[in-house]
Design a protein around this motif. Structure first.
Motif: not given
Length: 393
Positions: A17-25
């Motif tokens: 549901t919430y992929p983590f960590p959410p750092e930008p690609l």
């Protein structure tokens, strides 16, 4: 489905549901470094010397969205990296992240830590950050990983500390009570938690703690969910931490933030108390420190599998034959003002700067001393500060 399987399924659902960590690609290598993920710097920290090889195998155990995995590939250009995770959705993010940044020496497997024996071979470095404390059975998890660690290998671990996360525990329980039979609906949990924070008085202890430490990162729902609505979390203190470590049957090398674990920073005004503490074991001193400074939100440390050769360079004859080179995790050189491996400012003297210019990985210290007037204690200080790596010629 067993209780353990149910918990694992709930954890996988959270991260799907919430992929983590959410750092930008990014379409380039990630910025900066974490020295704990650099084999040269980490091995030097643990042993006092440069590792004998760099063509190693690295396991990122519980790699999540691949933030650490990406660094492990880029910071270790001769290594082969394997990432495993329980969440299929998060693994897809990890694959895209590494593909876009050119981290091509990596393979991913949809796999639980418990089943890591399914991977072939052993690993020289195992990275397990923020994972063990989310397992229903962390001891089983660390034992499974330990079996895959090669002789002379290192394991880097990060787990939560209970003292510094006390307010987080309270909020987790409050959200669960308010969710009722909706517990496990993570989007609902985030909405409930956001409303609670918005409603509590500004001087509320939980609110103040969140604002002091977490609010900047928790504006992202992925981070808020990971912190406040996680279905499984075990927080440690020194006593329970070493129960986990002892179960691994590996050597405890040390915490990766050793300055925090110096009693002198807390009791320097009472040398008689420090003298009393000298009678305590290392673990008792660690416990005393966290009791006196209960800000410990996590423990980050290294374990190793023997044989692990360590060097202290106390004998001049060995130091003179050593070949020095710059730690890859320093920034700002050749300026006299540099950032060390921990991003702390170090002001080099002219003599130290001249010496570092000669540290090309080819000359011995004895050879450098023919051109640079620096004493051996200054060189030992540079090594102790992790500014240089040493290899016996």
């Amino acid at each position: 489905m067993s209780d353990s399987q149910a918990v694992s399924a709930a954890v996988a659902k959270l991260y799907d549901t919430y992929p983590f960590p959410p750092e930008p690609l990014l379409d380039e290598a990630p910025p900066g470094y974490n020295w704990r993920w650099n084999w040269l710097a980490a091995y030097n920290f643990c042993t006092g010397r440069k590792p004998p090889k760099q063509d190693i195998r690295i396991l990122d155990a519980g790699c999540g969205s691949g933030v650490g995995t990406e660094y492990l590939v880029h910071l270790n250009p001769q290594a082969q990296v394997v990432g495993i995770d329980l969440s299929a959705g998060t693994l897809e993010v990890a694959k895209e992240r590494c593909q876009r940044s050119g981290a091509d020496r990596v393979e991913f497997h949809h796999l639980s830590l418990y089943d890591v024996e399914q991977l072939p071979g052993e690993f020289d470095l195992i990275n397990c950050v923020g994972v063990l404390h989310h397992l229903p059975d962390p001891i089983r998890g660390i034992q499974a990983l330990a079996k895959k660690l090669a002789p002379g290998g290192l394991m880097h671990i990060f787990v939560y500390g209970e003292l510094g996360r006390w307010e987080i525990q309270l909020m987790q329980k409050a959200i669960a009570l308010l969710q009722g039979d909706k517990k496990g609906d993570y989007r609902d949990g985030v909405q409930v938690g956001r409303k609670v924070f918005a409603s509590l008085p500004e001087n509320n202890r939980i609110v103040k703690r969140d604002q002091e430490l977490w609010s900047l990162e928790n504006h992202k729902d992925e981070c808020f969910a990971d912190m406040y609505v996680h279905p499984q979390e075990i927080d440690y203190n020194i006593e329970t931490l070493f129960e986990l470590i002892d179960a691994s049957d590996l050597e405890f090398i040390g915490f990766s933030n050793p300055d925090f674990w110096q009693l002198e920073r807390l009791l320097s005004k009472a040398p008689e108390l420090i003298a009393r503490a000298d009678e305590l074991s290392d673990r008792q001193r660690y416990r005393l420190i966290e009791l006196l400074d209960p800000e410990v939100t996590h423990y980050e440390f290294f374990l190793g599998r023997l044989p692990l050769i360590k060097s202290n360079w106390s004998e001049d004859k060995f130091l003179l034959t050593a070949i020095p080179e710059l730690n890859p995790c320093i920034d700002g050189f050749p300026s006299q003002c540099i950032f060390n491996y921990n991003y702390q400012i170090v002001n080099l003297s002219n003599v130290e700067l001249n010496f570092l210019h000669k540290c090309d990985g080819n000359l011995t210290i004895a050879e450098i001393l023919t051109d640079v007037e620096i004493n051996l204690e200054q060189i030992r200080s540079l090594q102790k500060q992790q500014i240089i790596l040493l290899t016996l010629s």
